[in-house]
Design a protein around this motif. Structure first.
Motif, PDB file in Angstrom:
ATOM      1  N   GLY A 114       0.682  -1.262  -0.016  1.00  0.00           N
ATOM      2  CA  GLY A 114      -0.063   0.004   0.024  1.00  0.00           C
ATOM      3  C   GLY A 114       0.704   1.257  -0.076  1.00  0.00           C
ATOM      4  N   LYS A 115       2.012   1.001   0.819  1.00  0.00           N
ATOM      5  CA  LYS A 115       2.803   2.179   0.918  1.00  0.00           C
ATOM      6  C   LYS A 115       3.603   2.578  -0.308  1.00  0.00           C
ATOM      7  N   GLY A 116       3.682   1.551  -1.062  1.00  0.00           N
ATOM      8  CA  GLY A 116       4.443   1.796  -2.530  1.00  0.00           C
ATOM      9  C   GLY A 116       3.514   2.471  -3.565  1.00  0.00           C
ATOM     10  N   ILE A 117       2.204   2.753  -3.329  1.00  0.00           N
ATOM     11  CA  ILE A 117       1.279   3.539  -4.094  1.00  0.00           C
ATOM     12  C   ILE A 117       0.840   4.796  -3.594  1.00  0.00           C
ATOM     13  N   GLY A 118       1.562   5.013  -2.504  1.00  0.00           N
ATOM     14  CA  GLY A 118       1.013   6.404  -1.787  1.00  0.00           C
ATOM     15  C   GLY A 118       0.064   6.170  -0.886  1.00  0.00           C
ATOM     16  N   ALA A 119       0.053   5.131  -0.180  1.00  0.00           N
ATOM     17  CA  ALA A 119      -1.306   4.968   1.051  1.00  0.00           C
ATOM     18  C   ALA A 119      -0.463   5.711   2.146  1.00  0.00           C
ATOM     19  N   ASP A 120      -1.409   6.231   2.955  1.00  0.00           N
ATOM     20  CA  ASP A 120      -1.052   7.067   4.073  1.00  0.00           C
ATOM     21  C   ASP A 120      -0.963   5.709   5.200  1.00  0.00           C
ATOM     22  N   LEU A 121      -0.031   5.982   6.507  1.00  0.00           N
ATOM     23  CA  LEU A 121      -0.100   5.022   7.387  1.00  0.00           C
ATOM     24  C   LEU A 121      -0.495   5.661   8.609  1.00  0.00           C
ATOM     25  N   VAL A 122      -1.053   5.013   9.743  1.00  0.00           N
ATOM     26  CA  VAL A 122      -1.479   5.791  10.871  1.00  0.00           C
ATOM     27  C   VAL A 122      -0.978   4.634  12.124  1.00  0.00           C
ATOM     28  N   ASP A 123      -0.539   5.168  13.147  1.00  0.00           N
ATOM     29  CA  ASP A 123      -0.536   4.452  14.380  1.00  0.00           C
ATOM     30  C   ASP A 123       0.516   3.501  14.451  1.00  0.00           C
ATOM     31  N   MET A 124       1.756   3.683  13.522  1.00  0.00           N
ATOM     32  CA  MET A 124       2.623   2.540  13.372  1.00  0.00           C
ATOM     33  C   MET A 124       3.381   2.378  14.511  1.00  0.00           C
ATOM     34  N   GLU A 125       3.529   3.335  15.696  1.00  0.00           N
ATOM     35  CA  GLU A 125       4.413   3.104  16.683  1.00  0.00           C
ATOM     36  C   GLU A 125       3.728   2.305  17.709  1.00  0.00           C
ATOM     37  N   GLU A 126       2.210   1.998  17.488  1.00  0.00           N
ATOM     38  CA  GLU A 126       1.402   1.383  18.719  1.00  0.00           C
ATOM     39  C   GLU A 126       1.323  -0.055  18.346  1.00  0.00           C
ATOM     40  N   ILE A 127       2.362  -0.838  19.329  1.00  0.00           N
ATOM     41  CA  ILE A 127       2.483  -2.180  18.984  1.00  0.00           C
ATOM     42  C   ILE A 127       2.167  -2.927  20.314  1.00  0.00           C
ATOM     43  N   GLN A 128       1.447  -3.795  20.414  1.00  0.00           N
ATOM     44  CA  GLN A 128       1.053  -4.601  21.488  1.00  0.00           C
ATOM     45  C   GLN A 128       1.777  -5.566  21.658  1.00  0.00           C
ATOM     46  N   THR A 129       2.107  -5.892  23.268  1.00  0.00           N
ATOM     47  CA  THR A 129       2.684  -7.050  23.556  1.00  0.00           C
ATOM     48  C   THR A 129       1.762  -7.864  24.255  1.00  0.00           C
ATOM     49  N   HIS A 130       1.662  -9.255  24.277  1.00  0.00           N
ATOM     50  CA  HIS A 130       0.839 -10.167  24.983  1.00  0.00           C
ATOM     51  C   HIS A 130       1.520 -10.491  26.175  1.00  0.00           C
ATOM     52  N   PRO A 131       0.797 -10.367  27.288  1.00  0.00           N
ATOM     53  CA  PRO A 131       1.659 -10.846  28.610  1.00  0.00           C
ATOM     54  C   PRO A 131       2.083 -12.254  28.894  1.00  0.00           C
ATOM     55  N   THR A 132       1.351 -12.983  28.412  1.00  0.00           N
ATOM     56  CA  THR A 132       1.324 -14.482  28.748  1.00  0.00           C
ATOM     57  C   THR A 132       1.791 -15.464  27.526  1.00  0.00           C
ATOM     58  N   VAL A 283      -8.769   2.776   1.191  1.00  0.00           N
ATOM     59  CA  VAL A 283      -7.557   3.171   1.455  1.00  0.00           C
ATOM     60  C   VAL A 283      -7.312   4.747   1.407  1.00  0.00           C
ATOM     61  N   LEU A 284      -6.773   5.468   2.057  1.00  0.00           N
ATOM     62  CA  LEU A 284      -6.622   6.861   1.892  1.00  0.00           C
ATOM     63  C   LEU A 284      -4.934   7.264   1.541  1.00  0.00           C
ATOM     64  N   ASN A 285      -4.757   8.093   0.610  1.00  0.00           N
ATOM     65  CA  ASN A 285      -3.475   8.597   0.421  1.00  0.00           C
ATOM     66  C   ASN A 285      -3.008   9.579   1.504  1.00  0.00           C
ATOM     67  N   LYS A 286      -1.883  10.234   1.167  1.00  0.00           N
ATOM     68  CA  LYS A 286      -1.480  11.108   2.208  1.00  0.00           C
ATOM     69  C   LYS A 286      -2.253  12.661   2.142  1.00  0.00           C
ATOM     70  N   ASP A 287      -2.848  12.809   1.056  1.00  0.00           N
ATOM     71  CA  ASP A 287      -3.492  13.855   0.996  1.00  0.00           C
ATOM     72  C   ASP A 287      -5.156  13.681   1.583  1.00  0.00           C
ATOM     73  N   LYS A 289      -7.178  11.727   0.616  1.00  0.00           N
ATOM     74  CA  LYS A 289      -8.037  11.186  -0.586  1.00  0.00           C
ATOM     75  C   LYS A 289      -8.166   9.636  -0.709  1.00  0.00           C
ATOM     76  N   VAL A 290      -9.042   9.219  -1.086  1.00  0.00           N
ATOM     77  CA  VAL A 290      -9.389   7.475  -1.544  1.00  0.00           C
ATOM     78  C   VAL A 290      -8.387   7.292  -2.906  1.00  0.00           C
ATOM     79  N   ILE A 291      -7.803   6.154  -2.809  1.00  0.00           N
ATOM     80  CA  ILE A 291      -7.115   5.513  -3.846  1.00  0.00           C
ATOM     81  C   ILE A 291      -8.283   4.631  -4.509  1.00  0.00           C
ATOM     82  N   PRO A 292      -8.460   5.213  -5.553  1.00  0.00           N
ATOM     83  CA  PRO A 292      -9.974   4.427  -6.320  1.00  0.00           C
ATOM     84  C   PRO A 292      -9.474   3.002  -6.573  1.00  0.00           C
ATOM     85  N   GLY A 293     -10.240   2.119  -5.961  1.00  0.00           N
ATOM     86  CA  GLY A 293     -10.343   0.737  -6.206  1.00  0.00           C
ATOM     87  C   GLY A 293      -9.530  -0.026  -5.221  1.00  0.00           C
TER      88      GLY A 293
END
Length: 334
Positions: A114-132, A283-287, A289-293
C-alpha cells in the motif's frame, strides 16, 4: 477479558480456539462459491492506471513466474507485522529481541504494498505485547485462562498485579519481576472449565503437581510463600473482594484437584498501526483522498484500535471491516 468491564466476549462452545472455527467456516463458503484461491502466489506490486485507479496486481506464482491479474478493485487483508523484527524495532526500539505470538507470515507485506502506491500510514508505533507467552517457545497462552480465574505469581511465589489489567500494564508488570518471567497458576477446576488449556498440556508446557507445596518444589520457589499466596487469593475469591490488587472478577477459588503452572513472559502480539482507511474500508493517500479501487481490512490497517487493542476486538475488526471491504469493492466494480 482483560481491560473489559463486562462479559462481552463470545467463544466456541467448550472454549476451543476461535480462529480455526472461523477459517473452517470461511473455507467451506469459499469452496461453495468456487472462489479462485491461489496459494503460494505472491503479490509483488499493485498496479495503477494513468488516472491513479487500481488496475491490477503483479504476482509471481510458485514456480517464480511473474504474471498480472487485471482487476478494478484490490482488498489488502495481509495482516500485521509482528513477525518482522526489523520493522517492529524501526517503530518501537524497546521491543528489540522480543519474540512474537504471530505466524511467520506476519511481516507487513500488505503495508509495504500500500505504501508503495502512496497509501498513508497511521499509528505505526502502537505495538501491543501479549503478557502470557511461553519463553523461547513463542506459544501464547490465551487470555481466557486468566479470565476464567488463573493468577500470576513471580519467582518469589507472590502475586504482583491485577491479572485482568490491560495487556500493556500486565506485560510491564511481568517484565519488572525477577528474570522478566512469571508463572500462570491454575487448578483442575479451571482446566475443566476451558477446553483451550488442553493444548498447553499436549505441548508439554505445563508443570503439574498434586499440591501447592509439590508444585513450588518443582518450580524451585519457596513453598511456604506460595501456599500463603494461594490461600490469600482463595479467600479473596470466596469473599469476592481482592484487597491486594482490586481484581473485580474473581470467578473461582483455585483449590480443586491438581495444580498447574506455565512460565510466561511478554511477546509482540498485535500491531495497531497500518494503512489508513475510512469507514468504507477504502485506503487513503497522504492527502486524505481515496485511492480508487483500493480497500483494506484487518490488522493491515491502522486507526481502528487506537493505542491498545482489547482482547476479542481483532475478530470484531476483521469481520466488520472484511465484510465492509468486500461489499464496497463489489459495488465499486459494478
Amino acid at each position: 477479558m482483560a481491560g473489559a468491564t463486562n462479559y462481552r466476549t463470545h467463544r466456541p462452545t467448550g472454549g476451543a480456539a476461535v480462529g480455526a472455527h472461523l477459517v473452517d467456516t470461511l473455507k467451506v463458503a469459499a469452496e461453495k462459491e468456487k472462489v479462485d484461491l491461489r496459494l503460494w502466489n505472491e503479490v509483488k506490486e499493485i498496479v495503477l492506471d494513468k488516472e491513479g485507479n487500481v488496475s491490477g496486481v503483479k504476482v509471481t506464482n510458485k514456480e517464480g513466474k511473474e504474471y498480472t491479474i487485471n482487476t478494478k478493485a484490490v482488498i489488502i487483508a495481509a495482516g500485521g507485522f509482528s513477525a518482522n523484527q526489523e520493522m517492529v524495532v524501526s517503530y518501537k526500539e524497546d521491543l528489540k529481541g522480543f519474540a512474537t505470538t504471530n505466524h511467520n507470515g506476519a511481516t507487513g507485506d500488505g503495508i509495504v504494498l500500500g505504501k508503495g502506491i502512496g497509501a498513508d500510514l497511521v499509528d505505526m508505533e502502537e505495538i501491543q505485547t501479549h503478557p502470557t507467552v511461553v519463553p523461547e517457545k513463542a506459544v501464547m497462552v490465551t487470555e481466557a485462562v486468566r479470565g476464567n480465574g488463573a493468577i500470576l505469581i513471580n519467582k518469589d511465589a507472590k502475586r504482583f498485579t491485577n491479572e485482568l489489567f490491560t495487556r500493556d500494564v500486565v506485560s510491564k508488570a511481568i517484565l519488572e519481576q525477577k528474570d522478566g518471567i512469571a508463572y500462570l497458576f491454575f487448578d483442575e477446576g479451571l482446566r475443566k472449565s476451558l477446553k483451550a488449556t488442553e493444548e498447553y498440556f499436549n505441548m508439554g508446557l505445563v508443570t503439574e503437581a498434586d499440591s501447592v507445596e509439590e508444585l513450588a518444589e518443582k518450580l524451585s520457589i519457596d513453598k511456604n510463600t506460595m501456599v500463603e499466596t494461594i490461600n490469600k487469593y482463595n479467600k479473596a475469591a470466596l469473599d469476592k473482594k481482592d484487597s491486594e490488587f482490586n481484581r473485580e472478577d474473581l470467578p473461582r477459588q483455585l483449590n480443586e484437584g491438581k495444580v498447574y503452572a506455565i512460565p510466561v513472559t511478554p511477546a509482540v502480539h498485535h500491531t495497531m498501526g497500518g494503512l489508513k482507511i475510512n469507514i468504507n474500508a477504502e485506503v487513503l493517500n497522504k492527502d486524505a483522498k481515496v485511492i480508487p479501487g483500493l480497500f483494506a481490512a484487518g490488522e493491515v490497517t491502522g486507526g481502528v484500535h487506537g493505542g491498545n487493542r482489547l482482547g476479542g476486538n481483532a475478530l470484531a475488526d476483521i469481520v466488520t471491516f472484511g465484510r465492509t471491504a468486500g461489499k464496497n469493492a463489489a459495488a465499486f466494480i459494478k
